[in-house]
Structure formats: structure tokens, C-alpha cells
Design an enzyme around this catalytic site. Structure first.
Site, PDB file in Angstrom:
ATOM      1  N   GLU A 152       0.797  -1.232   0.000  1.00  0.00           N
ATOM      2  CA  GLU A 152       0.000   0.000   0.000  1.00  0.00           C
ATOM      3  C   GLU A 152       0.828   1.281   0.000  1.00  0.00           C
ATOM      4  O   GLU A 152       0.749   2.076   0.954  1.00  0.00           O
ATOM      5  CB  GLU A 152      -0.946   0.007   1.212  1.00  0.00           C
ATOM      6  CG  GLU A 152      -1.905  -1.156   1.260  1.00  0.00           C
ATOM      7  CD  GLU A 152      -2.936  -1.027   2.396  1.00  0.00           C
ATOM      8  OE1 GLU A 152      -2.784  -0.156   3.262  1.00  0.00           O
ATOM      9  OE2 GLU A 152      -3.913  -1.798   2.380  1.00  0.00           O
ATOM     10  N   TYR A 169     -10.895  -2.813   1.279  1.00  0.00           N
ATOM     11  CA  TYR A 169     -11.668  -2.620   2.512  1.00  0.00           C
ATOM     12  C   TYR A 169     -13.036  -2.002   2.249  1.00  0.00           C
ATOM     13  O   TYR A 169     -14.038  -2.509   2.721  1.00  0.00           O
ATOM     14  CB  TYR A 169     -10.860  -1.819   3.544  1.00  0.00           C
ATOM     15  CG  TYR A 169      -9.751  -2.675   4.120  1.00  0.00           C
ATOM     16  CD1 TYR A 169     -10.004  -3.542   5.166  1.00  0.00           C
ATOM     17  CD2 TYR A 169      -8.478  -2.682   3.542  1.00  0.00           C
ATOM     18  CE1 TYR A 169      -9.018  -4.387   5.664  1.00  0.00           C
ATOM     19  CE2 TYR A 169      -7.487  -3.527   4.033  1.00  0.00           C
ATOM     20  CZ  TYR A 169      -7.761  -4.381   5.084  1.00  0.00           C
ATOM     21  OH  TYR A 169      -6.795  -5.232   5.551  1.00  0.00           O
ATOM     22  N   GLU A 192      -5.337  -8.603   0.877  1.00  0.00           N
ATOM     23  CA  GLU A 192      -5.964  -8.324   2.173  1.00  0.00           C
ATOM     24  C   GLU A 192      -7.446  -8.058   1.966  1.00  0.00           C
ATOM     25  O   GLU A 192      -7.829  -7.320   1.054  1.00  0.00           O
ATOM     26  CB  GLU A 192      -5.395  -7.068   2.865  1.00  0.00           C
ATOM     27  CG  GLU A 192      -4.028  -7.210   3.458  1.00  0.00           C
ATOM     28  CD  GLU A 192      -3.533  -5.935   4.137  1.00  0.00           C
ATOM     29  OE1 GLU A 192      -4.373  -5.139   4.617  1.00  0.00           O
ATOM     30  OE2 GLU A 192      -2.311  -5.747   4.169  1.00  0.00           O
TER      31      GLU A 192
END
Ligand code: GBH
Length: 434
Positions: A158, A283, A342
Site C-alpha cells: 500500500e 476494505y 488483504e
């Protein structure tokens, strides 16, 4: 073989910050500055994984994953950031890789998950172009030791979040608030990524990837100012870190900087060095409106009407499908195979009187996001892996130990690990997949 895994990062789980010759990282320094991390929490002990790694590998073997994404702590390998190599630091990851392979789990190391050696920060960190070259030197060292057994490497985690939180807003280490002045930290990370890809290949690495945090960007309204703002945010969060890597050019950054002073001849060729896969951390989507007054070309409008995690982040499973199909539409054949490196959520995770953790929201979160990923695959996106963030509750950066993302509960007073209901659910899911 589709990779089903869990993900962690060194500073968030290892602890043992003073052991076996490990140097100091920017997160050691930052977490020990008063007021930086909630309640003064630090990663000094974290999950004590440095000592309990065998137990943690056993938990993953029992869970039934076939892959594990972890990060290598640069300051364990090179305590000064450059030069002298600390063999004891490398030995730790060497043993971990062997134990994982023995358990049928593919090791997927990330070279940089935000824990820069402090001596390099003293030279400006990623604002200093030299750090790109130095990073490639570290990649060569790690590759020389592990490339014979590692199927997939990740260079950076990231770079957007590290630039934005670490250099632009000062919420993460190194705690600088340079606003748009932080852009060189993006360029130098990308340059370091490209140089590291080359160094890893020279060391015999099989596959190499970059992991980005990407977000679908939703305009707050169909009005022109909101549309323009959404486009500007998409450039900053997504395209700044994907266009140069996948198509060898920067998007239009004129809303952020008058000139790309940091760009030198040949840099884009290095940054666009072909990669074998792209890691995506997902996310939530981001809803963007026209700017208010703070000098940026957008403002965050917030998402309402969806459930939220304990962190307050909106839960939008279809955003993962939207993101993946959007990337495919944007980059076409230039989009390499994707791994979801993730995906996960923080939840209250209260321990019941019977000692169990009934995290039904996490089960619903994982189930729905895996479903959205599979829908994107049916729509033509080549996805090769999915990693749950995270194996263990751990040090959640500026939130300290207040946000729990684990499939396994950690009692930080005793280091006792207790698999949550979501762990048992995932175990059943994985068993039915094989
Ligand atoms: C990752 O970053 C990190 O790689 C990992 O180390 C970390 O523990 C994990 O996620 C959980 O945080 O305010 O609703 O718009 C995630 C980066 C940046 C994603 C903030 C969500 C804001 C959501 N995150 N973002 S919202």
C-alpha cells in the site's frame, strides 16, 4: 492452485523489537512518541509472534490455508537500513519459510510493510530518492536467502497509504504532514518497487507482485463539481500507483502539483518493469464530493446506508466486484493476474462467558466478499488468490490494540490465542473447497 491464505505484517505481530540484532524502525520511534498511538500502545511485544511462530503456523495448518502472506522486517535484516546484513534476522524468516512449506503452506513475503529502518528516515526516508536504490539492495539480500523457496514476492504494501498517512497527513510513521508535498514519497516508493522487481528476478525469484490498497470511488452526486472531485481522488488513490506500473505513465497530476520535479529520464521504464501479479487490498469504497476549503481538489463525503465495522468503515461487498471489473475495464490486457492480498474487518469480538468469540459479522463479511470476488471472476477477472486480514488480532497502527481483525483472538495480557467462530467457519469453507 488458487491461493487461500491469511495475511499479517511484521511490526503488527512480531514484538521482540530488541532481539537478535534487530535495528530500530520508524514505527518503533513513532509509537514511542506521546500522543501518536491511541493509549500509548506500541508494537514492542505485539503478538509475540517472534517467539510463538510455531504455534501460529500450527494454527494456519489446522485452519487449512495453503498460503500465508507475512512481511519481512527490514530492520531485522539490515539494522542500519543499508550495508551490514544481520544473519540472525534472516534466519528467522528462513525457518518460518521452511516450516510453512513443511505444513503445505506457500510463503508469500512482503518486503516493505511500513517499517523503514530509522537510519534511512534520518536521511529523509522515501522523500530521498536514494532510498529506492537502497531498498533494491535489501530486496537482493532477502532474495538471495529465500528465493529458492518462495513462489510469490510482494515488494511494497500500500504505497498510497504509506504516502498519505505517513507523509501527507502525519497519522502514521514517520508522522510528517507535507500534504501534496508528499508526492515524491510516492514516486520514490514506485521507483524502489521497480528496482526491487529487477533485483528479485536477478536473485532467481519466481513471481513478483506489488500490493496496492484500491478503492472504488463514488461521486457524491451526478453534479459536475462532484464528478470532477471523484475523478481527482481516483487519480490520487488508485491511478497514481497503478498507471505507471501497468502502462508506464503517470495520470494527470495537475490538480496536485504544477510539475513532476522528481521524475527523471528512465524512471518510468524502471517502474513499469513487468510484474507477474497485482496484489489488491480491499476494505471499502470511498464517496467523494467537491472540495470544501482545505486546498485539496476533493472532500470525503462519507458513505451512509451500509452496515459498518467496529472501525466505522462501511461494509460494501459488491465494491470488491466493482473494483475488480473496473480495473479490468481500465487496464485490459495490461492487468496481470490479481491476488486479493488483504480483505477483512474489525469487530467488537467480545469473549463470551463460555470463552468463545461469536463473530457472526466477520463470517458474513468474509462470505459476502468471497462471493463478490467470485462474481468478478465470472465476469472475466483473473483472480488467483484471497488472503484474509488477519490471522491474529494485532497492533492496528494508530489504533493500537483497539481494533481486532483476527480470525484468532489474542489476549494481549497472556498471549493466549483463541480461534473465533469465523476461524471455524473458514476452516469448514476451505475443507469444502478441496
Ligand atoms: C491495511 O491498510 C494495512 O495493510 C494493514 O496493515 C492494516 O492492519 C489493515 O489494512 C487494517 O487497517 O475511513 O471508511 O473511508 C488499510 C488501509 C485506510 C483502508 C483507511 C480503509 C479508510 C476507510 N485503510 N481506509 S474509511
Amino acid at each position: 492452485m488458487f491461493l487461500w491464505g491469511t495475511a499479517t505484517a511484521a511490526y503488527q505481530i512480531e514484538g521482540a523489537v530488541g532481539e537478535d540484532g534487530r535495528g530500530v524502525s520508524i514505527w518503533d520511534a513513532f509509537a514511542h512518541e506521546p500522543g501518536r498511538v491511541r493509549d500509548g500502545h506500541t508494537g514492542d511485544v505485539a503478538c509475540d509472534h517472534y517467539h510463538r511462530w510455531r504455534e501460529d503456523v500450527a494454527l494456519m495448518a489446522d485452519l487449512g490455508v495453503n498460503a500465508y502472506r507475512f512481511s519481512i522486517a527490514w530492520p531485522r535484516v539490515q539494522p542500519h537500513g543499508t550495508g551490514e546484513v544481520n544473519d540472525k534476522g534472516l534466519d528467522f524468516y528462513d525457518r518460518l519459510v521452511d516450516a510453512l512449506l513443511e505444513a503445505g503452506i506457500q510463503p508469500v513475503p512482503t518486503l516493505f510493510h511500513w517499517d523503514l529502518p530509522q537510519p534511512l528516515q534520518d536521511r529523509g526516508g522515501w522523500m530521498n530518492r536514494d532510498v529506492a536504490e537502497i531498498f533494491a539492495g535489501y530486496a537482493a539480500v532477502a532474495g538471495a536467502r529465500l528465493a529458492d523457496r518462495v513462489p510469490l514476492w510482494i515488494t511494497l504494501n500500500e504505497p498510497f497509504v504509506h504516502m498519505a498517512y505517513g507523509y501527507a497527513m502525519g497519522l502514521h510513521a514517520p508522522g510528517q504532514a507535507l500534504l501534496t508535498g508528499a508526492l515524491p514519497a510516492a514516486h520514490h516508493q514506485l521507483l524502489g518497487h521497480g528496482l526491487a522487481v529487477r533485483a528479485l528476478r536477478a536473485a532467481g525469484a519466481r513471481e513478483v507482485a506489488l500490493t496496492n490498497n484500491c478503492t472504488p470511488v463514488w461521486p457524491a452526486s451526478p453534479q459536475e463539481p462532484d464528478l470532477r472531485a471523484a475523478q481527482a481522488y481516483d487519480i490520487l488513490h488508485n491511478r497514481l500507483f497503478l498507471d505507471p506500473v501497468l502502462i508506464g505513465e503517470y495520470p494527470d497530476l495537475s490538480a496536485y502539483t504544477p510539475a513532476l520535479d522528481f521524475l527523471r529520464d528512465g524512471d518510468l521504464d524502471v517502474i513499469a518493469t513487468p510484474i507477474d501479479a497485482l496484489g489488491i487490498n480491499y476494505y471499502n469504497p470511498t464517496r467523494i464530493a467537491a472540495p470544501t476549503a482545505d486546498g485539496l481538489p476533493f472532500s470525503d463525503a462519507g458513505i451512509t446506508g451500509h452496515p459498518t465495522t467496529a472501525f466505522g468503515w462501511p461494509v460494501v461487498p459488491d465494491g470488491l466486484r466493482e473494483l475488480l471489473t473496473g480495473l479490468k475495464a481500465r487496464y485490459g490486457a495490461a492487468l496481470p493476474p490479481v491476488h486479493i492480498t488483504e480483505n477483512g474487518c474489525s469487530q467488537p469480538d467480545l469473549v463470551t462467558g463460555r470463552g468463545t468469540i461469536e463473530d457472526a459479522e466477520r463470517i458474513a463479511f468474509l462470505d459476502s466478499h468471497i462471493g463478490a470476488m467470485r462474481q468478478a471472476m465470472r465476469e472475466g477477472v483473473d483472480v488467483r488468490g484471497y488472503f484474509v486480514w488477519s490471522l491474529l488480532d494485532n497492533f492496528e497502527w494508530a489504533e493500537g490494540y483497539h481494533q481486532r481483525f483476527g480470525l484468532v483472538h489474542v489476549d494481549f495480557a497472556t498471549q493466549r490465542r483463541t480461534p473465533k467462530a469465523s476461524y471455524r467457519w473458514l476452516k469448514g469453507f476451505l475443507a469444502s473447497e478441496h
